[in-house]
Every structure is written in structure tokens, then in C-alpha cells.
Design an enzyme around this catalytic site. Structure first.
Site, short mmCIF file in Angstrom:
data_model
loop_
_atom_site.label_atom_id
_atom_site.label_comp_id
_atom_site.label_asym_id
_atom_site.label_seq_id
_atom_site.Cartn_x
_atom_site.Cartn_y
_atom_site.Cartn_z
N ASP A 1 0.87 -1.16 0.00
CA ASP A 1 0.00 0.00 0.00
C ASP A 1 0.92 1.22 0.00
O ASP A 1 2.10 1.12 0.34
CB ASP A 1 -0.89 -0.03 1.24
N ASP B 1 0.01 5.12 1.00
CA ASP B 1 -0.16 6.05 2.11
C ASP B 1 -0.23 5.29 3.44
O ASP B 1 -1.06 4.41 3.62
CB ASP B 1 -1.43 6.88 1.92
N TYR C 1 -5.77 13.81 2.25
CA TYR C 1 -5.21 13.22 1.03
C TYR C 1 -3.84 13.82 0.69
O TYR C 1 -3.54 14.95 1.08
CB TYR C 1 -6.14 13.35 -0.19
N ASN D 1 -5.51 2.87 -3.16
CA ASN D 1 -6.77 3.58 -3.42
C ASN D 1 -6.45 5.07 -3.49
O ASN D 1 -5.80 5.60 -2.60
CB ASN D 1 -7.77 3.36 -2.28
N GLN D 2 -6.91 5.73 -4.54
CA GLN D 2 -6.70 7.18 -4.69
C GLN D 2 -8.00 7.83 -5.14
O GLN D 2 -8.12 8.37 -6.24
CB GLN D 2 -5.56 7.45 -5.68
N HIS E 1 -11.56 5.56 -7.88
CA HIS E 1 -13.00 5.65 -7.59
C HIS E 1 -13.29 5.93 -6.11
O HIS E 1 -12.53 5.56 -5.23
CB HIS E 1 -13.70 4.34 -7.99
N ARG F 1 -11.46 -0.99 -6.00
CA ARG F 1 -11.18 -0.31 -4.73
C ARG F 1 -11.01 -1.32 -3.60
O ARG F 1 -11.89 -2.14 -3.36
CB ARG F 1 -12.29 0.68 -4.40
N LYS F 2 -9.86 -1.26 -2.93
CA LYS F 2 -9.66 -2.13 -1.78
C LYS F 2 -10.75 -1.85 -0.74
O LYS F 2 -11.11 -0.70 -0.56
CB LYS F 2 -8.28 -1.88 -1.15
#
Length: 194
Positions: free
Chosen positions: A15, A17, A27, A59-60, A99, A108-109
Site C-alpha cells: 500500500d 499512504d 489526502y 486507493n486514490q 473511484h 477499490r480495496k
């Protein structure tokens, strides 16, 4: 730690972040907001030198939330890659989900779509792979994808994650202080075929 040549490479999913860089509730929208967690570059270098492929799975949702742009994200990743390469490490690829949760995508995790994309692209033996994350989503994603090992680091959302994972009886194989500690564990236990 000695280099291992000739063996099939094990894939390590990271991962971003909270694992490689410090996370933010607002973010990471630009490169100026990106701050490596101490030891994370060294950890990626160590994996690269010891015959592991590193793939980032992140994920972003800031993209589709219109908080930042795909151009900013590409620049962040280019600079992150450059910093890692300058220290002798390598990130083989980065897969991201743009998303928001409301879009109900498959990537998306905690859904395993991003890992599935990587497996398809690189013909990865998922049953010999490792996932390192800081959240319950990362661990659940890896377990759903079929990763051999999951590692939860304490440098991100650990407190919230571990209570959720304990409740779901979905504990990681190892809880690490940070990515460098996780890599030491991988060196000992995470090699393909071990």
C-alpha cells in the site's frame, strides 16, 4: 542480506499512504505534501536487492472526488519512483483505484481488483506473494486475492485496523513497526517456496 540470484522472484504488494509515505486525512494531493516514512526507501531497496518485485497497490479516490487530478498523481508517482531509484531500489509498477466508495467499482480495496490486474499483467503466482498495508482494507484485499502472507504496519491506520481485523478474525501474519521491520520479516519468512 545477500542478493539471491536465479530464483523466481517473489512479488511484494505495498500500500502507499501509511506504508511508504505519511498518510493524511486531507489526502496527498501534490508532491509537496508527500513525505517518505523513515526507512521506507531503504526497505524497498532491500527488497529490490534481494530479488523481490515491488508493486504498489493504492486507493486514490481523490481523483474522482475532484480533490486532485490524475496528472498530479502521475507526478507524485514519478517523483516517488525517482527517489527510490536514486537510492538503488525499484518499484516495478503502481496500480491505483481512482473511484470513490459510492461508485462500487471492482478495484477499490478491500476488493482484490488491483491485485488481479497485477497478477494478469505479470503472471504472478499469487499464492507466493506478500501484501504490506496499514489498514484493514489492505489485509482483507490481500486475503481475498489469495496472497500467501499479509503484514500490517503500525505507521498508518493500525489502531483502527487491528480492532476491525480482530473482530472479523482476519488477523495479519505479522504486525510490523514499519515497512523496514516488515521487510526484515519477509526476508526471513516470505521467500517463494519457503
Amino acid at each position: 542480506m545477500h542478493k539471491s540470484y536465479g530464483a523466481d522472484k517473489t512479488y511484494v504488494f505495498l500500500d502507499r499512504d501509511g506504508v511508504i509515505n505519511k498518510d493524511s486525512p486531507d489526502y496527498i494531493k501534490t508532491w509537496s505534501e508527500f513525505e517518505f516514512i523513515p526507512g521506507s526507501i531503504e526497505a524497498i531497496k532491500c527488497l529490490s536487492e534481494n530479488n523481490y518485485h515491488v508493486i504498489v497497490i493504492t486507493n486514490q479516490s481523490m481523483i474522482n472526488r475532484k480533490i486532485s487530478t490524475s496528472g498530479h498523481l502521475e507526478y507524485i508517482h514519478a517523483m516517488m519512483n525517482k527517489a527510490v531509484q536514486n537510492e538503488g531500489g525499484e518499484i516495478k509498477d503502481i496500480f491505483f483505484c481512482p473511484h470513490s466508495p459510492e461508485e462500487a467499482c471492482t478495484c477499490r480495496k478491500p476488493k482484490p481488483g488491483l491485485i488481479h490486474q497485477a497478477v494478469k499483467k505479470y503472471k504472478i503466482n499469487i499464492a507466493e506473494s506478500v501484501m504490506v498495508g496499514d489498514s484493514a482494507k489492505d489485509i482483507e484485499c490481500a486475503k481475498r486475492a489469495g496472497c500467501k502472507y499479509t503484514i500490517l504496519v503500525k505507521t498508518g491506520n493500525y489502531i483502527k485496523a487491528i480492532s476491525f481485523l480482530e473482530e472479523k478474525k482476519m488477523l495479519p501474519d505479522y504486525v510490523a513497526a514499519d515497512l523496514l521491520d516488515a521487510v526484515r520479516w519477509i526476508m526471513k519468512y516470505g521467500r517463494a517456496g519457503s
